[in-house]
Design a protein around this motif. Structure first.
Motif, PDB file in Angstrom:
ATOM      1  N   ALA A  42       0.832  -1.208   0.000  1.00  0.00           N
ATOM      2  CA  ALA A  42       0.000   0.000   0.000  1.00  0.00           C
ATOM      3  C   ALA A  42       0.865   1.255   0.000  1.00  0.00           C
ATOM      4  O   ALA A  42       0.589   2.210  -0.740  1.00  0.00           O
ATOM      5  CB  ALA A  42      -0.942  -0.016   1.195  1.00  0.00           C
ATOM      6  N   ALA A  43       1.908   1.264   0.812  1.00  0.00           N
ATOM      7  CA  ALA A  43       2.809   2.418   0.854  1.00  0.00           C
ATOM      8  C   ALA A  43       3.569   2.565  -0.461  1.00  0.00           C
ATOM      9  O   ALA A  43       3.740   3.685  -0.966  1.00  0.00           O
ATOM     10  CB  ALA A  43       3.789   2.275   2.022  1.00  0.00           C
ATOM     11  N   ASP A  44       3.997   1.448  -1.036  1.00  0.00           N
ATOM     12  CA  ASP A  44       4.680   1.485  -2.335  1.00  0.00           C
ATOM     13  C   ASP A  44       3.764   2.074  -3.401  1.00  0.00           C
ATOM     14  O   ASP A  44       4.193   2.866  -4.239  1.00  0.00           O
ATOM     15  CB  ASP A  44       5.102   0.078  -2.777  1.00  0.00           C
ATOM     16  N   GLN A  45       2.503   1.671  -3.383  1.00  0.00           N
ATOM     17  CA  GLN A  45       1.544   2.168  -4.369  1.00  0.00           C
ATOM     18  C   GLN A  45       1.358   3.673  -4.229  1.00  0.00           C
ATOM     19  O   GLN A  45       1.272   4.389  -5.233  1.00  0.00           O
ATOM     20  CB  GLN A  45       0.207   1.433  -4.225  1.00  0.00           C
ATOM     21  N   ALA A  46       1.290   4.155  -3.006  1.00  0.00           N
ATOM     22  CA  ALA A  46       1.127   5.598  -2.779  1.00  0.00           C
ATOM     23  C   ALA A  46       2.322   6.369  -3.332  1.00  0.00           C
ATOM     24  O   ALA A  46       2.144   7.416  -3.976  1.00  0.00           O
ATOM     25  CB  ALA A  46       0.952   5.876  -1.288  1.00  0.00           C
ATOM     26  N   VAL A  47       3.527   5.875  -3.101  1.00  0.00           N
ATOM     27  CA  VAL A  47       4.730   6.536  -3.621  1.00  0.00           C
ATOM     28  C   VAL A  47       4.727   6.484  -5.148  1.00  0.00           C
ATOM     29  O   VAL A  47       5.037   7.475  -5.815  1.00  0.00           O
ATOM     30  CB  VAL A  47       6.017   5.904  -3.047  1.00  0.00           C
ATOM     31  N   LEU A  52       4.015   9.207 -10.405  1.00  0.00           N
ATOM     32  CA  LEU A  52       3.304   9.375 -11.678  1.00  0.00           C
ATOM     33  C   LEU A  52       2.689  10.768 -11.798  1.00  0.00           C
ATOM     34  O   LEU A  52       2.782  11.408 -12.855  1.00  0.00           O
ATOM     35  CB  LEU A  52       2.214   8.317 -11.839  1.00  0.00           C
ATOM     36  N   ARG A  53       2.046  11.225 -10.711  1.00  0.00           N
ATOM     37  CA  ARG A  53       1.456  12.578 -10.735  1.00  0.00           C
ATOM     38  C   ARG A  53       2.533  13.624 -10.963  1.00  0.00           C
ATOM     39  O   ARG A  53       2.349  14.556 -11.744  1.00  0.00           O
ATOM     40  CB  ARG A  53       0.704  12.858  -9.433  1.00  0.00           C
ATOM     41  N   ALA A  54       3.644  13.471 -10.275  1.00  0.00           N
ATOM     42  CA  ALA A  54       4.730  14.444 -10.402  1.00  0.00           C
ATOM     43  C   ALA A  54       5.321  14.444 -11.807  1.00  0.00           C
ATOM     44  O   ALA A  54       5.704  15.489 -12.336  1.00  0.00           O
ATOM     45  CB  ALA A  54       5.812  14.149  -9.366  1.00  0.00           C
ATOM     46  N   THR A  55       5.370  13.263 -12.421  1.00  0.00           N
ATOM     47  CA  THR A  55       5.903  13.153 -13.781  1.00  0.00           C
ATOM     48  C   THR A  55       5.053  13.951 -14.767  1.00  0.00           C
ATOM     49  O   THR A  55       5.581  14.533 -15.715  1.00  0.00           O
ATOM     50  CB  THR A  55       5.949  11.666 -14.208  1.00  0.00           C
ATOM     51  N   ASP A  56       3.754  14.000 -14.528  1.00  0.00           N
ATOM     52  CA  ASP A  56       2.835  14.722 -15.414  1.00  0.00           C
ATOM     53  C   ASP A  56       2.765  16.221 -15.131  1.00  0.00           C
ATOM     54  O   ASP A  56       2.127  16.953 -15.875  1.00  0.00           O
ATOM     55  CB  ASP A  56       1.432  14.126 -15.317  1.00  0.00           C
ATOM     56  N   ASP A  57       3.386  16.664 -14.055  1.00  0.00           N
ATOM     57  CA  ASP A  57       3.335  18.074 -13.660  1.00  0.00           C
ATOM     58  C   ASP A  57       4.629  18.773 -14.079  1.00  0.00           C
ATOM     59  O   ASP A  57       5.690  18.523 -13.499  1.00  0.00           O
ATOM     60  CB  ASP A  57       3.148  18.179 -12.149  1.00  0.00           C
ATOM     61  N   PRO A  58       4.555  19.674 -15.074  1.00  0.00           N
ATOM     62  CA  PRO A  58       5.773  20.325 -15.557  1.00  0.00           C
ATOM     63  C   PRO A  58       6.433  21.250 -14.530  1.00  0.00           C
ATOM     64  O   PRO A  58       7.607  21.609 -14.686  1.00  0.00           O
ATOM     65  CB  PRO A  58       5.303  21.117 -16.786  1.00  0.00           C
ATOM     66  N   SER A  59       5.712  21.610 -13.476  1.00  0.00           N
ATOM     67  CA  SER A  59       6.303  22.498 -12.469  1.00  0.00           C
ATOM     68  C   SER A  59       7.183  21.750 -11.466  1.00  0.00           C
ATOM     69  O   SER A  59       7.881  22.371 -10.670  1.00  0.00           O
ATOM     70  CB  SER A  59       5.204  23.266 -11.729  1.00  0.00           C
ATOM     71  N   ASP A  70      13.817   7.316  -6.835  1.00  0.00           N
ATOM     72  CA  ASP A  70      14.743   6.603  -5.952  1.00  0.00           C
ATOM     73  C   ASP A  70      14.013   5.979  -4.773  1.00  0.00           C
ATOM     74  O   ASP A  70      14.290   4.842  -4.382  1.00  0.00           O
ATOM     75  CB  ASP A  70      15.848   7.543  -5.453  1.00  0.00           C
ATOM     76  N   GLU A  71      13.072   6.730  -4.203  1.00  0.00           N
ATOM     77  CA  GLU A  71      12.286   6.217  -3.081  1.00  0.00           C
ATOM     78  C   GLU A  71      11.469   5.000  -3.507  1.00  0.00           C
ATOM     79  O   GLU A  71      11.414   3.995  -2.804  1.00  0.00           O
ATOM     80  CB  GLU A  71      11.358   7.311  -2.540  1.00  0.00           C
ATOM     81  N   TYR A  72      10.840   5.097  -4.663  1.00  0.00           N
ATOM     82  CA  TYR A  72      10.033   3.987  -5.156  1.00  0.00           C
ATOM     83  C   TYR A  72      10.899   2.745  -5.383  1.00  0.00           C
ATOM     84  O   TYR A  72      10.534   1.638  -4.970  1.00  0.00           O
ATOM     85  CB  TYR A  72       9.298   4.379  -6.440  1.00  0.00           C
ATOM     86  N   LEU A  73      12.041   2.919  -6.014  1.00  0.00           N
ATOM     87  CA  LEU A  73      12.922   1.776  -6.289  1.00  0.00           C
ATOM     88  C   LEU A  73      13.454   1.156  -5.000  1.00  0.00           C
ATOM     89  O   LEU A  73      13.548  -0.071  -4.886  1.00  0.00           O
ATOM     90  CB  LEU A  73      14.060   2.193  -7.219  1.00  0.00           C
ATOM     91  N   ALA A  74      13.785   1.993  -4.015  1.00  0.00           N
ATOM     92  CA  ALA A  74      14.249   1.471  -2.724  1.00  0.00           C
ATOM     93  C   ALA A  74      13.143   0.677  -2.038  1.00  0.00           C
ATOM     94  O   ALA A  74      13.390  -0.381  -1.449  1.00  0.00           O
ATOM     95  CB  ALA A  74      14.711   2.623  -1.829  1.00  0.00           C
ATOM     96  N   ARG A  75      11.911   1.168  -2.133  1.00  0.00           N
ATOM     97  CA  ARG A  75      10.775   0.457  -1.549  1.00  0.00           C
ATOM     98  C   ARG A  75      10.544  -0.877  -2.253  1.00  0.00           C
ATOM     99  O   ARG A  75      10.177  -1.854  -1.624  1.00  0.00           O
ATOM    100  CB  ARG A  75       9.511   1.312  -1.632  1.00  0.00           C
ATOM    101  N   GLN A  76      10.744  -0.912  -3.550  1.00  0.00           N
ATOM    102  CA  GLN A  76      10.583  -2.155  -4.295  1.00  0.00           C
ATOM    103  C   GLN A  76      11.580  -3.207  -3.827  1.00  0.00           C
ATOM    104  O   GLN A  76      11.235  -4.378  -3.677  1.00  0.00           O
ATOM    105  CB  GLN A  76      10.745  -1.910  -5.800  1.00  0.00           C
TER     106      GLN A  76
END
Length: 122
Positions: A42-47, A52-59, A70-76
């Motif tokens: 569940a925590a991995d999914q949230a990260v 994904l949201r951040a990737t779509d946000d140009p700001s 990096d956080e997602y990969l470490a969690r994996q």
């Protein structure tokens, strides 16, 4: 690729690590590990969703994107390690114990991830 000797060594390690534990203790250990696994997923999914949201946000800066990745990969990696331990416990136990879904933590209509007793039938 692992050679046959390495695979046999891992099997012996499994037996020595969990072989002396009673079935009731293994079951308690399995239930705890299943709950931990659910929480990690569940925590991995949230990260992942935030990434994904951040990737779509140009700001969002590339540094923030890199941090999220990096956080997602470490969690994996952590989830993979925990899943291997859970698998070893379940192998020694010989069955998948029923672990009710905690409704406070599970508001989705998705099927439970692991441990409702319906996934594996021998």
């Amino acid at each position: 690729m692992e050679d046959a000797g390495s695979f046999k060594d891992k099997g012996a390690e499994r037996t020595s690590r969990y072989g002396s534990i009673s079935k009731s203790e293994l079951e308690r250990l399995a239930v705890s590990a299943i709950r931990e696994h659910r929480a990690l997923l569940a925590a991995d999914q949230a990260v992942y969703e935030e990434w994904l949201r951040a990737t779509d946000d140009p700001s969002i800066s590339s540094a923030v994107l890199q941090t999220l990745q990096d956080e997602y990969l470490a969690r994996q990696k952590k989830s993979e390690s925990q899943q291997e331990a859970l698998s070893e416990i379940l192998d020694m136990l010989g069955f998948l114990p029923a672990v009710p879904i905690d409704n406070a933590d599970h508001e989705s209509n998705e099927a439970p991830i692991l441990g409702n007793g319906d996934e594996v039938r021998n």
